[in-house]
Design a protein around this motif. Structure first.
Motif, mmCIF file in Angstrom:
data_model
loop_
_atom_site.group_PDB
_atom_site.id
_atom_site.type_symbol
_atom_site.label_atom_id
_atom_site.label_comp_id
_atom_site.label_asym_id
_atom_site.label_seq_id
_atom_site.Cartn_x
_atom_site.Cartn_y
_atom_site.Cartn_z
ATOM 1 N N VAL A 272 42.485 43.626 37.885
ATOM 2 C CA VAL A 272 42.746 42.897 38.268
ATOM 3 C C VAL A 272 42.422 41.709 38.169
ATOM 4 C CG1 VAL A 272 42.133 40.665 40.019
ATOM 5 C CG2 VAL A 272 41.080 43.310 40.910
ATOM 6 N N TRP A 273 43.908 41.155 37.630
ATOM 7 C CA TRP A 273 43.948 40.377 36.249
ATOM 8 C C TRP A 273 44.077 38.604 37.268
ATOM 9 C CZ3 TRP A 273 45.377 41.287 31.435
ATOM 10 C CH2 TRP A 273 45.928 43.274 31.101
ATOM 11 N N LEU A 274 43.395 38.236 35.877
ATOM 12 C CA LEU A 274 43.251 36.830 36.323
ATOM 13 C C LEU A 274 44.048 35.968 35.359
ATOM 14 C CD1 LEU A 274 40.618 38.151 37.041
ATOM 15 C CD2 LEU A 274 40.631 36.168 39.148
ATOM 16 N N CYS A 275 44.600 34.999 35.854
ATOM 17 C CA CYS A 275 44.733 33.889 34.453
ATOM 18 C C CYS A 275 44.796 32.570 34.729
ATOM 19 C CB CYS A 275 46.490 33.896 33.741
ATOM 20 S SG CYS A 275 46.605 35.058 33.544
ATOM 21 N N PHE A 276 43.797 31.593 34.024
ATOM 22 C CA PHE A 276 43.404 30.274 34.559
ATOM 23 C C PHE A 276 42.239 29.473 32.593
ATOM 24 C CE2 PHE A 276 39.826 33.214 34.897
ATOM 25 C CZ PHE A 276 38.790 32.778 34.520
ATOM 26 N N ARG A 277 41.887 28.175 33.716
ATOM 27 C CA ARG A 277 41.494 27.461 32.309
ATOM 28 C C ARG A 277 40.070 27.772 32.966
ATOM 29 N NH1 ARG A 277 46.260 25.158 32.793
ATOM 30 N NH2 ARG A 277 47.639 25.002 31.490
ATOM 31 N N VAL A 278 39.484 27.613 31.773
ATOM 32 C CA VAL A 278 37.428 27.621 31.236
ATOM 33 C C VAL A 278 36.999 26.228 31.737
ATOM 34 C CG1 VAL A 278 35.546 27.594 30.905
ATOM 35 C CG2 VAL A 278 37.426 29.159 29.778
ATOM 36 N N PRO B 228 47.067 40.065 26.274
ATOM 37 C CA PRO B 228 48.522 39.933 26.707
ATOM 38 C C PRO B 228 48.628 40.144 28.465
ATOM 39 C CG PRO B 228 46.719 41.967 27.376
ATOM 40 C CD PRO B 228 46.022 40.193 26.788
ATOM 41 N N ALA B 229 48.753 39.315 29.106
ATOM 42 C CA ALA B 229 49.009 38.415 30.308
ATOM 43 C C ALA B 229 50.144 40.035 31.148
ATOM 44 C CB ALA B 229 49.849 37.559 31.197
ATOM 45 N N PRO B 230 49.974 39.967 32.061
ATOM 46 C CA PRO B 230 51.402 41.266 32.708
ATOM 47 C C PRO B 230 52.830 39.749 32.924
ATOM 48 C CG PRO B 230 48.988 41.676 33.583
ATOM 49 C CD PRO B 230 49.355 39.991 33.369
ATOM 50 N N LEU C 275 41.196 40.838 32.603
ATOM 51 C CA LEU C 275 41.004 41.984 33.660
ATOM 52 C C LEU C 275 39.728 41.932 34.190
ATOM 53 C CD1 LEU C 275 42.829 44.181 34.668
ATOM 54 C CD2 LEU C 275 42.829 45.126 31.868
ATOM 55 N N ILE C 276 39.580 42.434 35.198
ATOM 56 C CA ILE C 276 37.939 42.735 35.358
ATOM 57 C C ILE C 276 38.594 44.632 36.466
ATOM 58 C CG2 ILE C 276 36.417 42.802 36.888
ATOM 59 C CD1 ILE C 276 36.592 40.315 37.301
#
Length: 326
Positions: A45-51, A173-175, A61-62
């Motif tokens: 599972v890919w996740l893109c976010f701001r902390v 490397p975000a998809p 990536l988990i």
């Protein structure tokens, strides 16, 4: 795919002492298959976010454990300025603070507490289900506000439009196609005509702007613990345009709220009624049926969704509303 990934900026291998179904747990964070911010792919599972707090971007990536039925290692990899903070918060994101032991003990000790066999089987089939806690209050509110009083397809399309139109590139490397959600500052400056072009209703755009204007205070709410969920809900519902349904749908994901049920949902009360009593009901009836499971009501709702029921469909369908020429 994994062999070609660059060295992560931070990584860890979590070793929980309970099963964790990574895809099922994080699935509630993904708004449709084309969600630009969360993607379940063969490698994980890919996740893109701001902390929260720093705003540092991260791509995470988990990877799933070898089995979702028994405890196993869960590799976590992250890239970008927020990588270390994201890895440090992965245990909460995966719901490892979500303790199902009292719920499971009750299922084992008193004849399932009156729950239907299908719901009990769902728990036995999915022991790795956890309730995730992202802590990302503003992002979740943006998502949920776009789901207010619209069709499923409209909600998904609204989120895709907002991220693709106003989000930012995610750290490599975000998809391909994955992006960071827009910042509160960017949302505050979206011209009114763009909301119309994106099929976002006027009440939704007003609520989104209020969330964006109060982003700093809302992020502080996201940092509060799961034991403060009631106070968080109370604070959220003081914001114009944020009602009980929106607050509940948000804290279920930001805080892993195990007992917070979304009242005012178009279908939920009917589904819970059919599952627990064999007939449809309203919000008050749903809460009565769930009351024996106080402390675990959202857990029961999640299991009903996994139990394989085929719910009846009555009444008019909610039609998409087009406000673009108003």
């Amino acid at each position: 795919m994994l062999d070609s990934l660059p060295t992560p900026d931070a990584s860890a291998t979590l070793r929980p002492d309970v099963p964790v179904d990574v895809r099922l747990t994080l699935g509630v964070l993904q708004r449709g298959h084309a969600d630009p911010t969360v993607q379940s792919r063969p490698e994980g599972v890919w996740l893109c976010f701001r902390v929260p707090g720093t705003g540092d971007p991260v791509t995470m990536l988990i990877r799933p454990a070898p089995s979702a039925l028994v405890p196993g290692p869960v590799p976590v990899l992250a890239w970008g300025p927020g990588a270390q903070a994201a890895v440090d918060g992965a245990h909460r994101l995966l719901g490892l603070d979500d303790d199902w032991s009292a719920f499971d003990a009750r299922l084992a000790s008193d004849g399932a507490g009156g729950l239907p066999p299908a719901v009990v089987r769902a728990r036995r089939a999915h022991p790795g289900l956890r309730l995730p806690a992202t802590g990302r209050m503003v992002d979740q509110l943006f998502m949920v506000v776009l789901e207010q009083k619209v069709t499923h397809d409209q909600a998904r399309a609204g989120w895709r439009w907002l991220v693709r139109s106003h989000g930012d590139p995610a750290p490599a490397p975000a998809p391909a196609g994955m992006l960071l959600p827009p910042t509160a500052r960017v949302v505050r400056h979206v011209p009114s005509w763009q909301w119309h072009a994106g099929w976002v209703q006027p009440a939704q755009s007003r609520a989104l702007l209020r969330v964006a204007e109060r982003a700093t205070a809302l992020e502080r709410l996201g940092a509060r613990g799961a034991d403060e969920v009631d106070q968080v809900v109370g604070a959220l519902t003081t914001l114009p345009g944020i009602g009980a349904w929106t607050a509940a749908e948000t804290v279920q994901r930001t805080h892993g709220a195990a007992d917070t049920v979304a009242v005012g949902d178009y279908h939920l009360a009917h589904h819970v009624g059919e599952a627990l009593s064999g007939r449809r009901t309203d919000d008050a009836g749903m809460l009565r049926l769930l009351s024996p499971w106080a402390g675990h009501r959202q857990r029961v709702v999640r299991l009903i969704g996994l139990a394989g029921y085929r719910f009846s469909r009555f009444g008019p369908k909610l039609a998409p509303a087009d406000h673009r020429r108003r």
